[in-house]
Design a protein around this motif. Structure first.
Motif, PDB file in Angstrom:
ATOM      1  N   PHE A  84      -6.582  20.962 -36.931  1.00  0.00           N
ATOM      2  CA  PHE A  84      -6.809  20.856 -35.490  1.00  0.00           C
ATOM      3  C   PHE A  84      -6.803  22.240 -34.855  1.00  0.00           C
ATOM      4  N   ASP A  99      -6.455  21.778 -28.734  1.00  0.00           N
ATOM      5  CA  ASP A  99      -6.914  20.395 -28.695  1.00  0.00           C
ATOM      6  C   ASP A  99      -5.914  19.579 -27.877  1.00  0.00           C
ATOM      7  N   TYR A 123      -9.476  27.152 -37.776  1.00  0.00           N
ATOM      8  CA  TYR A 123      -8.476  26.576 -36.878  1.00  0.00           C
ATOM      9  C   TYR A 123      -7.367  27.549 -36.488  1.00  0.00           C
TER      10      TYR A 123
END
Length: 310
Positions: A146, A150, A190
């Motif tokens: 992620f 986010d 990420y």
């Protein structure tokens, strides 16, 4: 320093500590034989990446013994990458916290919750804070798949910020999956520190640590830590002899109060890290800040026996 006495809760004597290592990993449960979800194969690949064939793994009590012998304290955690592996972390967050409490003279417990766990993860975070006394949370965006900004992760950040705890984010390249087929499914994208900049804006009272020299985004990490007052950088996962010049320059000057010693133990030992750190051109007035004082202040540890939060 004294060890744990049965039936007592040891206190941390901050003055007696040589250093506070803000980044160490527990890969093995003391309540069973299983390794972390990466398994023995993943641990072996990680050791090879760091030049440690047959890398030893540690339980919480074993890690406490290692650091007690060194007159150091350590932040300790596992990594929950449930969304990638489908497995719960080994050891469990509760085990890490409970055993760290038995070795509170040298250990500071963090937890790790994959943001993909959603509301269940938020409830777990509250329990770990209220019932188990964890002092912060480790996020590994690459292993958990992620981007730190986010909105899925924001309910977790809210819990951490409300409790006045620390959020530690892996940044830069990782040894997890390195050299394996397809990098073990790990996507490097990420872990750019600029995505954590959004978190620092949206949670201005949250203390944040950017873990590791952030190759290939070192300048981004320096920019975020310089611009956002509650963002720190730990120096784990790299030997200091490989630190880029701009990191050394900022550690010596603008960020001297926000840079933290971390080893990434067991992949790098404190001895190896400190040997190379001794050869680094760091001001003598800055060295104690990096090794201990900045971390003690960040975690609210009072000087003298009984290093409990202020």
């Amino acid at each position: 320093m004294t060890g744990n006495v049965a039936g007592s809760t040891p206190a941390m004597d901050v003055d007696a500590l040589v250093a506070i290592d803000v980044h160490t990993h527990v890969h093995r449960s003391a309540r069973g034989t299983r390794h972390t979800a990466e398994g023995e194969e993943g641990i072996e690949a990680l050791g090879e990446y760091f030049g440690q064939g047959g890398m030893r793994t540690f339980t919480v009590p074993e890690l406490a013994d290692e650091y007690r012998q060194r007159s150091m304290a350590a932040v300790v955690f596992g990594v929950d990458d449930w969304s990638r592996t489908g497995d719960d972390p080994v050891p469990a967050n509760e085990e890490v916290a409970e055993l760290a409490a038995e070795h509170a003279d040298v250990l500071i417990p963090f937890a790790s919750i994959d943001p993909a766990r959603g509301a269940a993860g938020v409830r777990q975070a509250r329990r770990l804070i209220d019932d188990h006394g964890v002092r912060g949370f480790k996020f590994h965006p690459q292993a958990q798949g992620f981007f730190p900004n986010d909105r899925m992760a924001y309910p977790l950040y809210e819990v951490i910020a409300e409790a006045g705890l620390v959020a530690l984010f892996h940044t830069g390249q990782t040894g997890v999956g390195a050299g394996t087929r397809g990098g073990g499914g790990i996507r490097l994208k990420y872990a750019n520190p600029m995505d954590v900049d959004d978190v620092a804006v949206d949670f201005p009272d949250l203390d944040i640590i950017l873990a590791h020299p952030s190759f290939p985004w070192q300048d981004e990490a320096l920019a975020v830590a310089t611009h956002k007052p509650r963002v720190h950088i730990d120096l784990s996962g790299w030997s200091p002899k490989y630190f880029p010049p701009q990191l050394v320059q900022y550690a010596n000057s603008l960020l001297q109060d926000k840079v933290l010693f971390g080893s990434d133990f067991p992949v790098i030992t404190p001895e190896r890290w400190m040997k190379d750190f001794d050869a680094l051109s760091i001001k003598e007035t800055v060295r104690p800040k990096i090794l201990k004082e900045n971390a003690a202040r960040l975690f609210g540890l009072r000087p003298g026996a009984g290093g409990t939060p202020a």
